[in-house]
Scaffold this motif. Structure first.
Motif, mmCIF file in Angstrom:
data_model
loop_
_atom_site.group_PDB
_atom_site.id
_atom_site.type_symbol
_atom_site.label_atom_id
_atom_site.label_comp_id
_atom_site.label_asym_id
_atom_site.label_seq_id
_atom_site.Cartn_x
_atom_site.Cartn_y
_atom_site.Cartn_z
ATOM 1 N N GLU A 1 -8.408 2.886 9.397
ATOM 2 C CA GLU A 1 -7.866 2.094 9.781
ATOM 3 C C GLU A 1 -6.305 2.247 9.504
ATOM 4 O OE1 GLU A 1 -9.381 -1.612 8.265
ATOM 5 O OE2 GLU A 1 -10.471 -2.315 10.366
ATOM 6 N N ALA A 2 -7.164 3.562 8.105
ATOM 7 C CA ALA A 2 -5.503 3.791 7.296
ATOM 8 C C ALA A 2 -5.102 5.163 7.809
ATOM 9 C CB ALA A 2 -6.963 4.355 6.471
ATOM 10 N N VAL A 3 -5.442 5.564 8.937
ATOM 11 C CA VAL A 3 -4.887 6.678 8.950
ATOM 12 C C VAL A 3 -4.288 6.772 10.798
ATOM 13 C CG1 VAL A 3 -4.564 9.655 10.074
ATOM 14 C CG2 VAL A 3 -6.268 8.446 7.812
ATOM 15 N N ARG A 4 -2.741 6.971 10.318
ATOM 16 C CA ARG A 4 -2.250 6.977 12.685
ATOM 17 C C ARG A 4 -1.545 8.477 12.994
ATOM 18 N NH1 ARG A 4 2.607 4.030 12.191
ATOM 19 N NH2 ARG A 4 2.787 4.785 9.838
ATOM 20 N N ALA B 1 0.013 8.751 7.428
ATOM 21 C CA ALA B 1 0.593 9.299 9.005
ATOM 22 C C ALA B 1 0.371 11.053 9.458
ATOM 23 C CB ALA B 1 1.920 8.486 9.536
ATOM 24 N N LEU C 1 -11.926 6.321 8.083
ATOM 25 C CA LEU C 1 -10.414 6.386 7.947
ATOM 26 C C LEU C 1 -9.959 5.283 8.981
ATOM 27 C CD1 LEU C 1 -10.021 9.100 5.953
ATOM 28 C CD2 LEU C 1 -10.359 6.572 4.461
ATOM 29 N N PRO D 1 0.937 -1.172 0.218
ATOM 30 C CA PRO D 1 -0.044 0.087 -0.369
ATOM 31 C C PRO D 1 1.089 1.557 -0.296
ATOM 32 C CG PRO D 1 -0.886 -1.491 0.950
ATOM 33 C CD PRO D 1 0.782 -2.046 1.423
ATOM 34 N N LEU E 1 -7.566 11.103 0.644
ATOM 35 C CA LEU E 1 -7.390 9.640 1.015
ATOM 36 C C LEU E 1 -8.303 9.311 0.883
ATOM 37 C CD1 LEU E 1 -5.353 7.495 1.847
ATOM 38 C CD2 LEU E 1 -5.836 8.655 4.241
ATOM 39 N N ARG F 1 -8.980 5.791 -1.934
ATOM 40 C CA ARG F 1 -9.321 3.963 -1.329
ATOM 41 C C ARG F 1 -10.934 3.947 -1.834
ATOM 42 N NH1 ARG F 1 -6.394 2.228 2.684
ATOM 43 N NH2 ARG F 1 -8.013 1.665 3.826
ATOM 44 N N THR G 1 -2.135 4.342 2.963
ATOM 45 C CA THR G 1 -2.109 4.772 3.852
ATOM 46 C C THR G 1 -2.086 6.326 4.714
ATOM 47 O OG1 THR G 1 -0.477 3.864 4.622
ATOM 48 C CG2 THR G 1 -2.016 2.416 4.326
ATOM 49 N N SER H 1 2.109 4.927 1.006
ATOM 50 C CA SER H 1 2.230 5.133 2.589
ATOM 51 C C SER H 1 2.517 6.832 2.646
ATOM 52 C CB SER H 1 3.284 4.296 2.665
ATOM 53 O OG SER H 1 3.839 5.409 4.350
ATOM 54 N N GLN I 1 -5.503 1.333 -2.149
ATOM 55 C CA GLN I 1 -4.631 1.089 -0.773
ATOM 56 C C GLN I 1 -3.751 2.164 -1.075
ATOM 57 O OE1 GLN I 1 -6.112 -1.327 1.108
ATOM 58 N NE2 GLN I 1 -7.591 -1.096 -1.023
#
Length: 344
Positions: free
Chosen positions: A217-220, A195, A215, A160, A182, A186, A193, A162, A191
């Motif tokens: 599961e996709a954003v930290r 951060a 989102l 995916p 984003l 998606r 992600t 990044s 796919q």
């Protein structure tokens, strides 16, 4: 400032730092007001003790910095010093006071009082020339210690994509547009992600938006990162998402990203267009356009070889024009010109 103090410039000139701002200081509002009131007195005392030939003022065309730093400029000139007035971004002078004649006239006198006004970008140079052709102007972009070259990232098309953002979590940085872009990417099957590294006034609102867009599961959220941890964040990312709405000068995050071979999705404001080329070092985006963001993410996700070539071009650009030694050479040139005897 640290860059200059640790550069070859410090071998030719004795550099002394007089701190004006609040960085690194933990103080109450009352202590801050008292410090601001007493600081000009301390500045005069430091000038009498150190006897500098040049006073180098770092400021910006933002309200607080401008009014604060006028005092130091006027004191330095009253004591017969040559002044380098370095402007780190902000509004152009013709719009700074929204055309109010008295305040704009004062600004013109302030800029003329400096022996040289140093800017970050070519677009700023043209703006200042249009404002007052009599100003002594120079352009010296920011620089960074590029560190060791991380080398090309391996091409892994199935991994995916990044994205990363490093900086202040503020609405003016275009982060809500980045989240929407984003989501659109998606939804189109990419796919990818994201951060977010940093802190700021919009962190809670951004977390809420992430949840609202589904989102999680996709954003930290990484929190503030520094040193080796920040370098690792850059090197692990494929793209720097930076659709800023702010009138940037020359963001250090942009230079750091490019040094780490991380291409940029960015709005070409301020000095950004001086540093990078659209399609070579990343992708230029229109402001407030999440669909353009999504399209760029999808395009680069599908062409990892192009992404790798952009990373190589980013590294070469930093090494050729944005090193600390180049910065030292530029200010050495400016200082020597100010100290040179006048020609007859």
């Amino acid at each position: 400032m640290n860059q200059l103090f640790h550069s070859s410039l410090s071998q030719d000139y004795k550099l002394v730092h007089f701190q004006v701002g609040s960085e690194g200081r933990n103080e109450s509002r009352l202590h801050k007001l008292l410090r601001f009131a007493w600081s000009p007195v301390q500045f005069v005392q430091a000038m009498r003790k150190q006897r500098p030939q040049i006073v180098h003022i770092n400021t910006s065309m933002e309200w607080r910095s401008y009014w604060r730093d006028i005092v130091y400029l006027l004191l330095a000139k009253a004591m017969g010093k040559r002044v380098v007035y370095q402007v780190h971004g902000g509004a152009l002078p013709q719009v700074f006071f929204n055309g109010k004649p008295l305040l704009t006239g004062l600004l013109r006198r302030v800029l003329r009082a400096a022996d040289v006004v140093v800017l970050l970008a070519q677009c700023e140079l043209q703006g200042y020339r249009d404002f007052d052709p009599a100003l002594a102007l120079d352009v010296i972009p920011n620089a960074i210690d590029a560190g060791s070259d991380p080398g090309d990232r391996p091409l892994v098309p199935q991994r995916p994509l990044s994205l990363v953002y490093v900086g202040r979590l503020a609405e003016s940085k275009g982060l809500f547009d980045l989240l929407e872009g984003l989501r659109l990417a998606r939804a189109a099957g990419v796919q990818a992600t994201l951060a977010l590294a940093g802190s700021g006034p919009q962190e809670a609102a951004l977390r809420e938006r992430v949840a609202g867009l589904g989102l999680q599961e996709a954003v930290r959220f990484l929190g503030p990162v520094f040193g080796a941890e920040k370098e690792a964040v850059w090197r692990q990312a494929d793209l720097f998402g930076f659709p800023t709405l702010h009138q940037e000068g020359l963001p250090y995050a942009l230079l750091e990203s490019m040094a780490a071979r991380t291409p940029v999705l960015v709005c070409p404001v301020g000095a950004i267009a001086d540093v990078m080329q659209d399609g070579v070092h990343g992708v230029f985006l229109p402001r407030r356009n999440p669909q353009a963001l999504a399209d760029a993410i999808a395009r680069l996700d599908g062409d990892r070889a192009l992404l790798q070539r952009m990373g190589q071009a980013c590294r070469e650009r930093i090494e050729s024009a944005y090193t600390v030694e180049r910065l030292a050479q530029d200010f050495r040139r400016v200082y020597r010109a100010l100290l040179a005897p006048p020609t007859v």
